[in-house]
Design a protein around this motif. Structure first.
Motif, PDB file in Angstrom:
ATOM      1  N   GLY A 120       0.818  -1.193   0.000  1.00 29.45           N
ATOM      2  CA  GLY A 120       0.000   0.000   0.000  1.00 29.45           C
ATOM      3  C   GLY A 120       0.860   1.253   0.000  1.00 29.45           C
ATOM      4  N   ASP A 121       0.324   2.318   0.512  1.00 33.20           N
ATOM      5  CA  ASP A 121       1.015   3.598   0.496  1.00 33.20           C
ATOM      6  C   ASP A 121       2.152   3.635   1.505  1.00 33.20           C
ATOM      7  OD1 ASP A 121      -0.692   4.553  -1.429  1.00 33.20           O
ATOM      8  OD2 ASP A 121      -2.072   5.473   0.004  1.00 33.20           O
ATOM      9  N   THR A 122       3.095   4.535   1.256  1.00 35.18           N
ATOM     10  CA  THR A 122       4.130   4.875   2.230  1.00 35.18           C
ATOM     11  C   THR A 122       3.815   6.263   2.768  1.00 35.18           C
ATOM     12  OG1 THR A 122       5.814   3.527   1.147  1.00 35.18           O
ATOM     13  CG2 THR A 122       6.584   5.289   2.585  1.00 35.18           C
ATOM     14  N   LEU A 123       3.652   6.352   4.087  1.00 36.15           N
ATOM     15  CA  LEU A 123       3.241   7.595   4.732  1.00 36.15           C
ATOM     16  C   LEU A 123       4.373   8.096   5.622  1.00 36.15           C
ATOM     17  CD1 LEU A 123      -0.304   6.370   5.815  1.00 36.15           C
ATOM     18  CD2 LEU A 123       0.293   7.553   3.715  1.00 36.15           C
ATOM     19  N   GLU A 124       4.677   9.384   5.539  1.00 36.63           N
ATOM     20  CA  GLU A 124       5.734   9.960   6.368  1.00 36.63           C
ATOM     21  C   GLU A 124       5.120  10.829   7.459  1.00 36.63           C
ATOM     22  OE1 GLU A 124       9.073  13.285   5.704  1.00 36.63           O
ATOM     23  OE2 GLU A 124       9.484  11.425   4.593  1.00 36.63           O
ATOM     24  N   LYS A 125       5.584  10.642   8.688  1.00 39.74           N
ATOM     25  CA  LYS A 125       5.099  11.413   9.833  1.00 39.74           C
ATOM     26  C   LYS A 125       6.295  11.963  10.605  1.00 39.74           C
ATOM     27  CE  LYS A 125       0.764  10.138   9.139  1.00 39.74           C
ATOM     28  NZ  LYS A 125       0.121   9.170  10.036  1.00 39.74           N
ATOM     29  N   LYS A 126       6.091  13.109  11.254  1.00 40.62           N
ATOM     30  CA  LYS A 126       7.139  13.716  12.076  1.00 40.62           C
ATOM     31  C   LYS A 126       6.895  13.401  13.544  1.00 40.62           C
ATOM     32  CE  LYS A 126       8.490  17.666   9.194  1.00 40.62           C
ATOM     33  NZ  LYS A 126       7.686  17.395   8.006  1.00 40.62           N
TER      34      LYS A 126
END
Length: 628
Positions: free
Chosen positions: A396-402
């Motif tokens: 699925g998607d790759t999500l970036e979070k801080k």
């Protein structure tokens, strides 16, 4: 000859006997990610488990067609033809991914609005950007005095056109007639070409059409020896079996030859499908009660035995279609629940030892009166060869979070499922994290899993400063750019409302910009003198002889000691219609004794100021609307 409309009703009744109806990575299965069907309806499989779509602009009583690219992004879709039902005229069209019409079928091209399968899409073997959209007419058109029967036709669509939104390069190309209702496709054994199959509705013979890099080849008839015309044709994903609702055939994907295997007694001739592995054939036995069953194509004697899967009770079943999640979906409506909805049910895990039927996984509410807002029996018709070798787990998607200093970040999947398993071993839907890193979550529904990647990166508080040119005289420096120099900022918002990296300062006062990210905000402020500097107000419209005011185009300078001035107005064709070196002289909309028409004009203005030590030439331009 026999009335085709009556014949179709008889054929359809055979399929529903016993029911009383009151008035990422490239993965071929993702070609079926987005479905459009019914009356402005659809389904999105991007997360595996489908979610309902609305406002898709399509109107389709039965079959529709469409295709996505291998990442699952929609390319185009169609209702495969229009038609008239009673007093309603339903338009046929091909739409792009933005739901814009790229070809109007104009109710004179393509198939029919009530063809069971409508059409099907196969790639052009000669090009990675072109697709054949085959359409098939409805049975009612054969011998109809209302219009000519169009049979099997095709449209060639090039996705390189219109900036990647696609365009039709060949339209309404005749292939074969009389052909109606049913259409399916198989991949050639060479892995490059395709077979398209339909039925000759005079002889009831099967018809194969080979599609190669050289185009669409001459149709070939194959004796079927069954007089009843099918409404639906289904090819197994591996291209080895063909079913027409009553009889099962062997198909040779290298030659296109067809060999009879067996008859399937009491089978529904509208609602059936092969499983993704091609091992099972699912259909409905028209008994009391009606039962969803499956036949194992690996049995020594195919068709001799079947396995009951579910009792359908009060459900009226429509078209069946395999989804990219490996489940089989079908239109199944329980009229005891009312006439204002159409339910979508599914066969979950159809290739396992314990398939399960889940009724009404989605509902679509409809207006029970009228074709365009009413009921529909079909779904999208997608070639099942896309599901050959179907993967039960996809990326699925790759999500970036801080992750902000000293905080806990809660990771939440972008997709919903029945169960979750994180790379940490956690099994909850959400995952609290306190360290940067890569976290993966497997989201499972039934036998299908979507794996998302969550990249957690260190977050920092944003910082921002303001920069502008140095000046000795504020007024003489105007206008000048004011730039925000930011670090770790996701957004910038100025006191003026602007959101870009810079603004133009045209007068004195206080200016501020706020930089923000998930970890907080930072603000920078600057104040400029509020001296009375030169400003020139230029109106953007005027209306001669119309309102009794604002009848002239007149600039309004403030504190502007001009030493040089010029104002010019041009028509949209570049013709000079007004010129003045005096800022107090207006334009009345008249040039050379003639009134100029309403419309948009361009103005330019240049000037120098006596209090500017550098004697710069200021240039301005804009547009002006003349109203009459």
């Amino acid at each position: 000859m026999t009335n085709p409309g009556l014949l179709k009703l008889i054929l359809f009744a055979l399929g529903i006997a016993g029911v009383t109806i009151p008035c990422m990575d490239a993965q071929p299965q993702r070609r079926a990610n987005i479905w459009h069907f019914g009356n402005g309806m659809g389904m999105d499989f991007s997360c595996g488990r489908p979610v309902a779509l609305g406002n898709t602009y399509i109107t389709s009583l039965e079959g529709a067609a469409g295709i996505c690219d291998e990442s699952g992004s929609l390319l185009f879709y169609s209702n495969c033809g229009g038609g008239k039902r009673g007093t309603e005229q339903i338009n046929g069209a091909i739409w792009n991914r933005n739901r814009e019409v790229i070809f109007d079928l104009n109710n004179t091209q393509g198939g029919g609005i009530s063809a069971s399968q409508g059409g099907i899409v196969v790639p052009d073997p000669a090009s990675g950007s072109r697709y054949y959209l085959f359409m098939v007419d409805e049975l009612e058109s054969i011998g109809s005095p209302a219009r000519a029967h169009r049979g099997l036709t095709y449209f060639l669509i090039d996705m390189n056109l219109a900036g990647g939104f696609g365009g039709v390069v060949k339209s309404n190309m005749p292939v074969f007639l009389p052909a109606a209702e049913c259409i399916t496709a198989a991949r050639h054994s060479n892995g490059a070409d395709y077979w398209v199959l339909t039925v000759d509705f005079e002889s009831r013979d099967l018809v194969t059409v080979l599609v190669t890099a050289n185009g669409v080849q001459t149709p070939v008839r194959h004796t079927r020896q069954v007089f009843v015309g099918p409404l639906v044709l289904k090819m197994s994903p591996d291209g080895q079996y063909l079913f027409d609702g009553t009889d099962l055939y062997r198909f040779d994907a290298s030659t296109g030859s067809i060999a009879w295997v067996c008859s399937i007694d009491l089978a529904n001739n509208y609602a059936y499908s092969f499983s993704p592995s091609s091992r099972y054939l699912y259909t409905i036995r028209q008994t009391t009660p009606r039962t969803l069953v499956r036949y194992d194509l690996q049995d020594a004697v195919i068709g001799a035995e079947f396995e009951p899967v579910a009792t359908l009770a009060d459900y009226f079943t429509g078209y069946m279609q395999t989804g990219p999640d490996g489940n089989i979906y079908f239109n199944a409506t329980n009229f005891t629940q009312g006439f204002d909805r159409v339910g979508i049910s599914m066969i979950q895990c159809p290739d396992t030892d314990a398939p399960k039927v889940l009724f009404d996984v989605l509902y679509f509410f409809v207006n029970a009166q009228g074709s365009q807002n009413g009921r529909f029996a079909g779904l999208v018709n997608i070639a099942d060869f896309w599901f050959d070798g179907l993967q039960d787990e996809i990326e699925g998607d790759t999500l970036e979070k801080k992750l902000c200093p000293g905080t806990t970040l809660t990771l939440r999947p972008g997709c919903k499922g029945e169960s979750y398993r994180w790379s940490t071993g956690a099994t909850g839907e959400v995952l609290p994290v306190t360290e940067p890193g890569q976290y993966r979550v497997s989201i499972t529904s039934g036998c299908f899993t979507v794996v998302e990647t969550h990249l957690v990166v260190p977050g920092q508080q944003p910082a921002v400063a303001l920069e502008h040119v140095a000046f000795d005289n504020f007024c003489s420096a105007l206008p000048f750019p004011l730039q925000a120099v930011a670090q770790h900022a996701d957004t910038l918002v100025w006191s003026t409302g602007a959101t870009g990296p810079g603004i133009a300062v045209e007068y004195g006062g206080r200016y501020s910009v706020t930089a923000a990210n998930a970890c907080g905000e930072a603000e920078a402020v600057v104040e400029f003198p509020t001296d009375l500097c030169c400003r020139v107000f230029v109106p953007n419209a005027f209306a001669p002889d119309r309102f009794g005011f604002n009848e002239q185009f007149q600039i309004a300078p403030f504190q502007c000691p001009f030493t040089e001035f010029q104002l010019r107005v041009f028509s949209r064709w570049g013709e000079l219609v007004f010129e003045s070196n005096d800022p107090n002289v207006p334009w009345s909309g008249i040039s050379k004794g003639e009134k100029w028409p309403a419309g948009v004009y361009l103005w330019t203005m240049t000037y120098r100021l006596s209090d500017d030590p550098q004697q710069r030439l200021v240039r301005r331009r804009g547009d002006l609307t003349l109203l009459r």
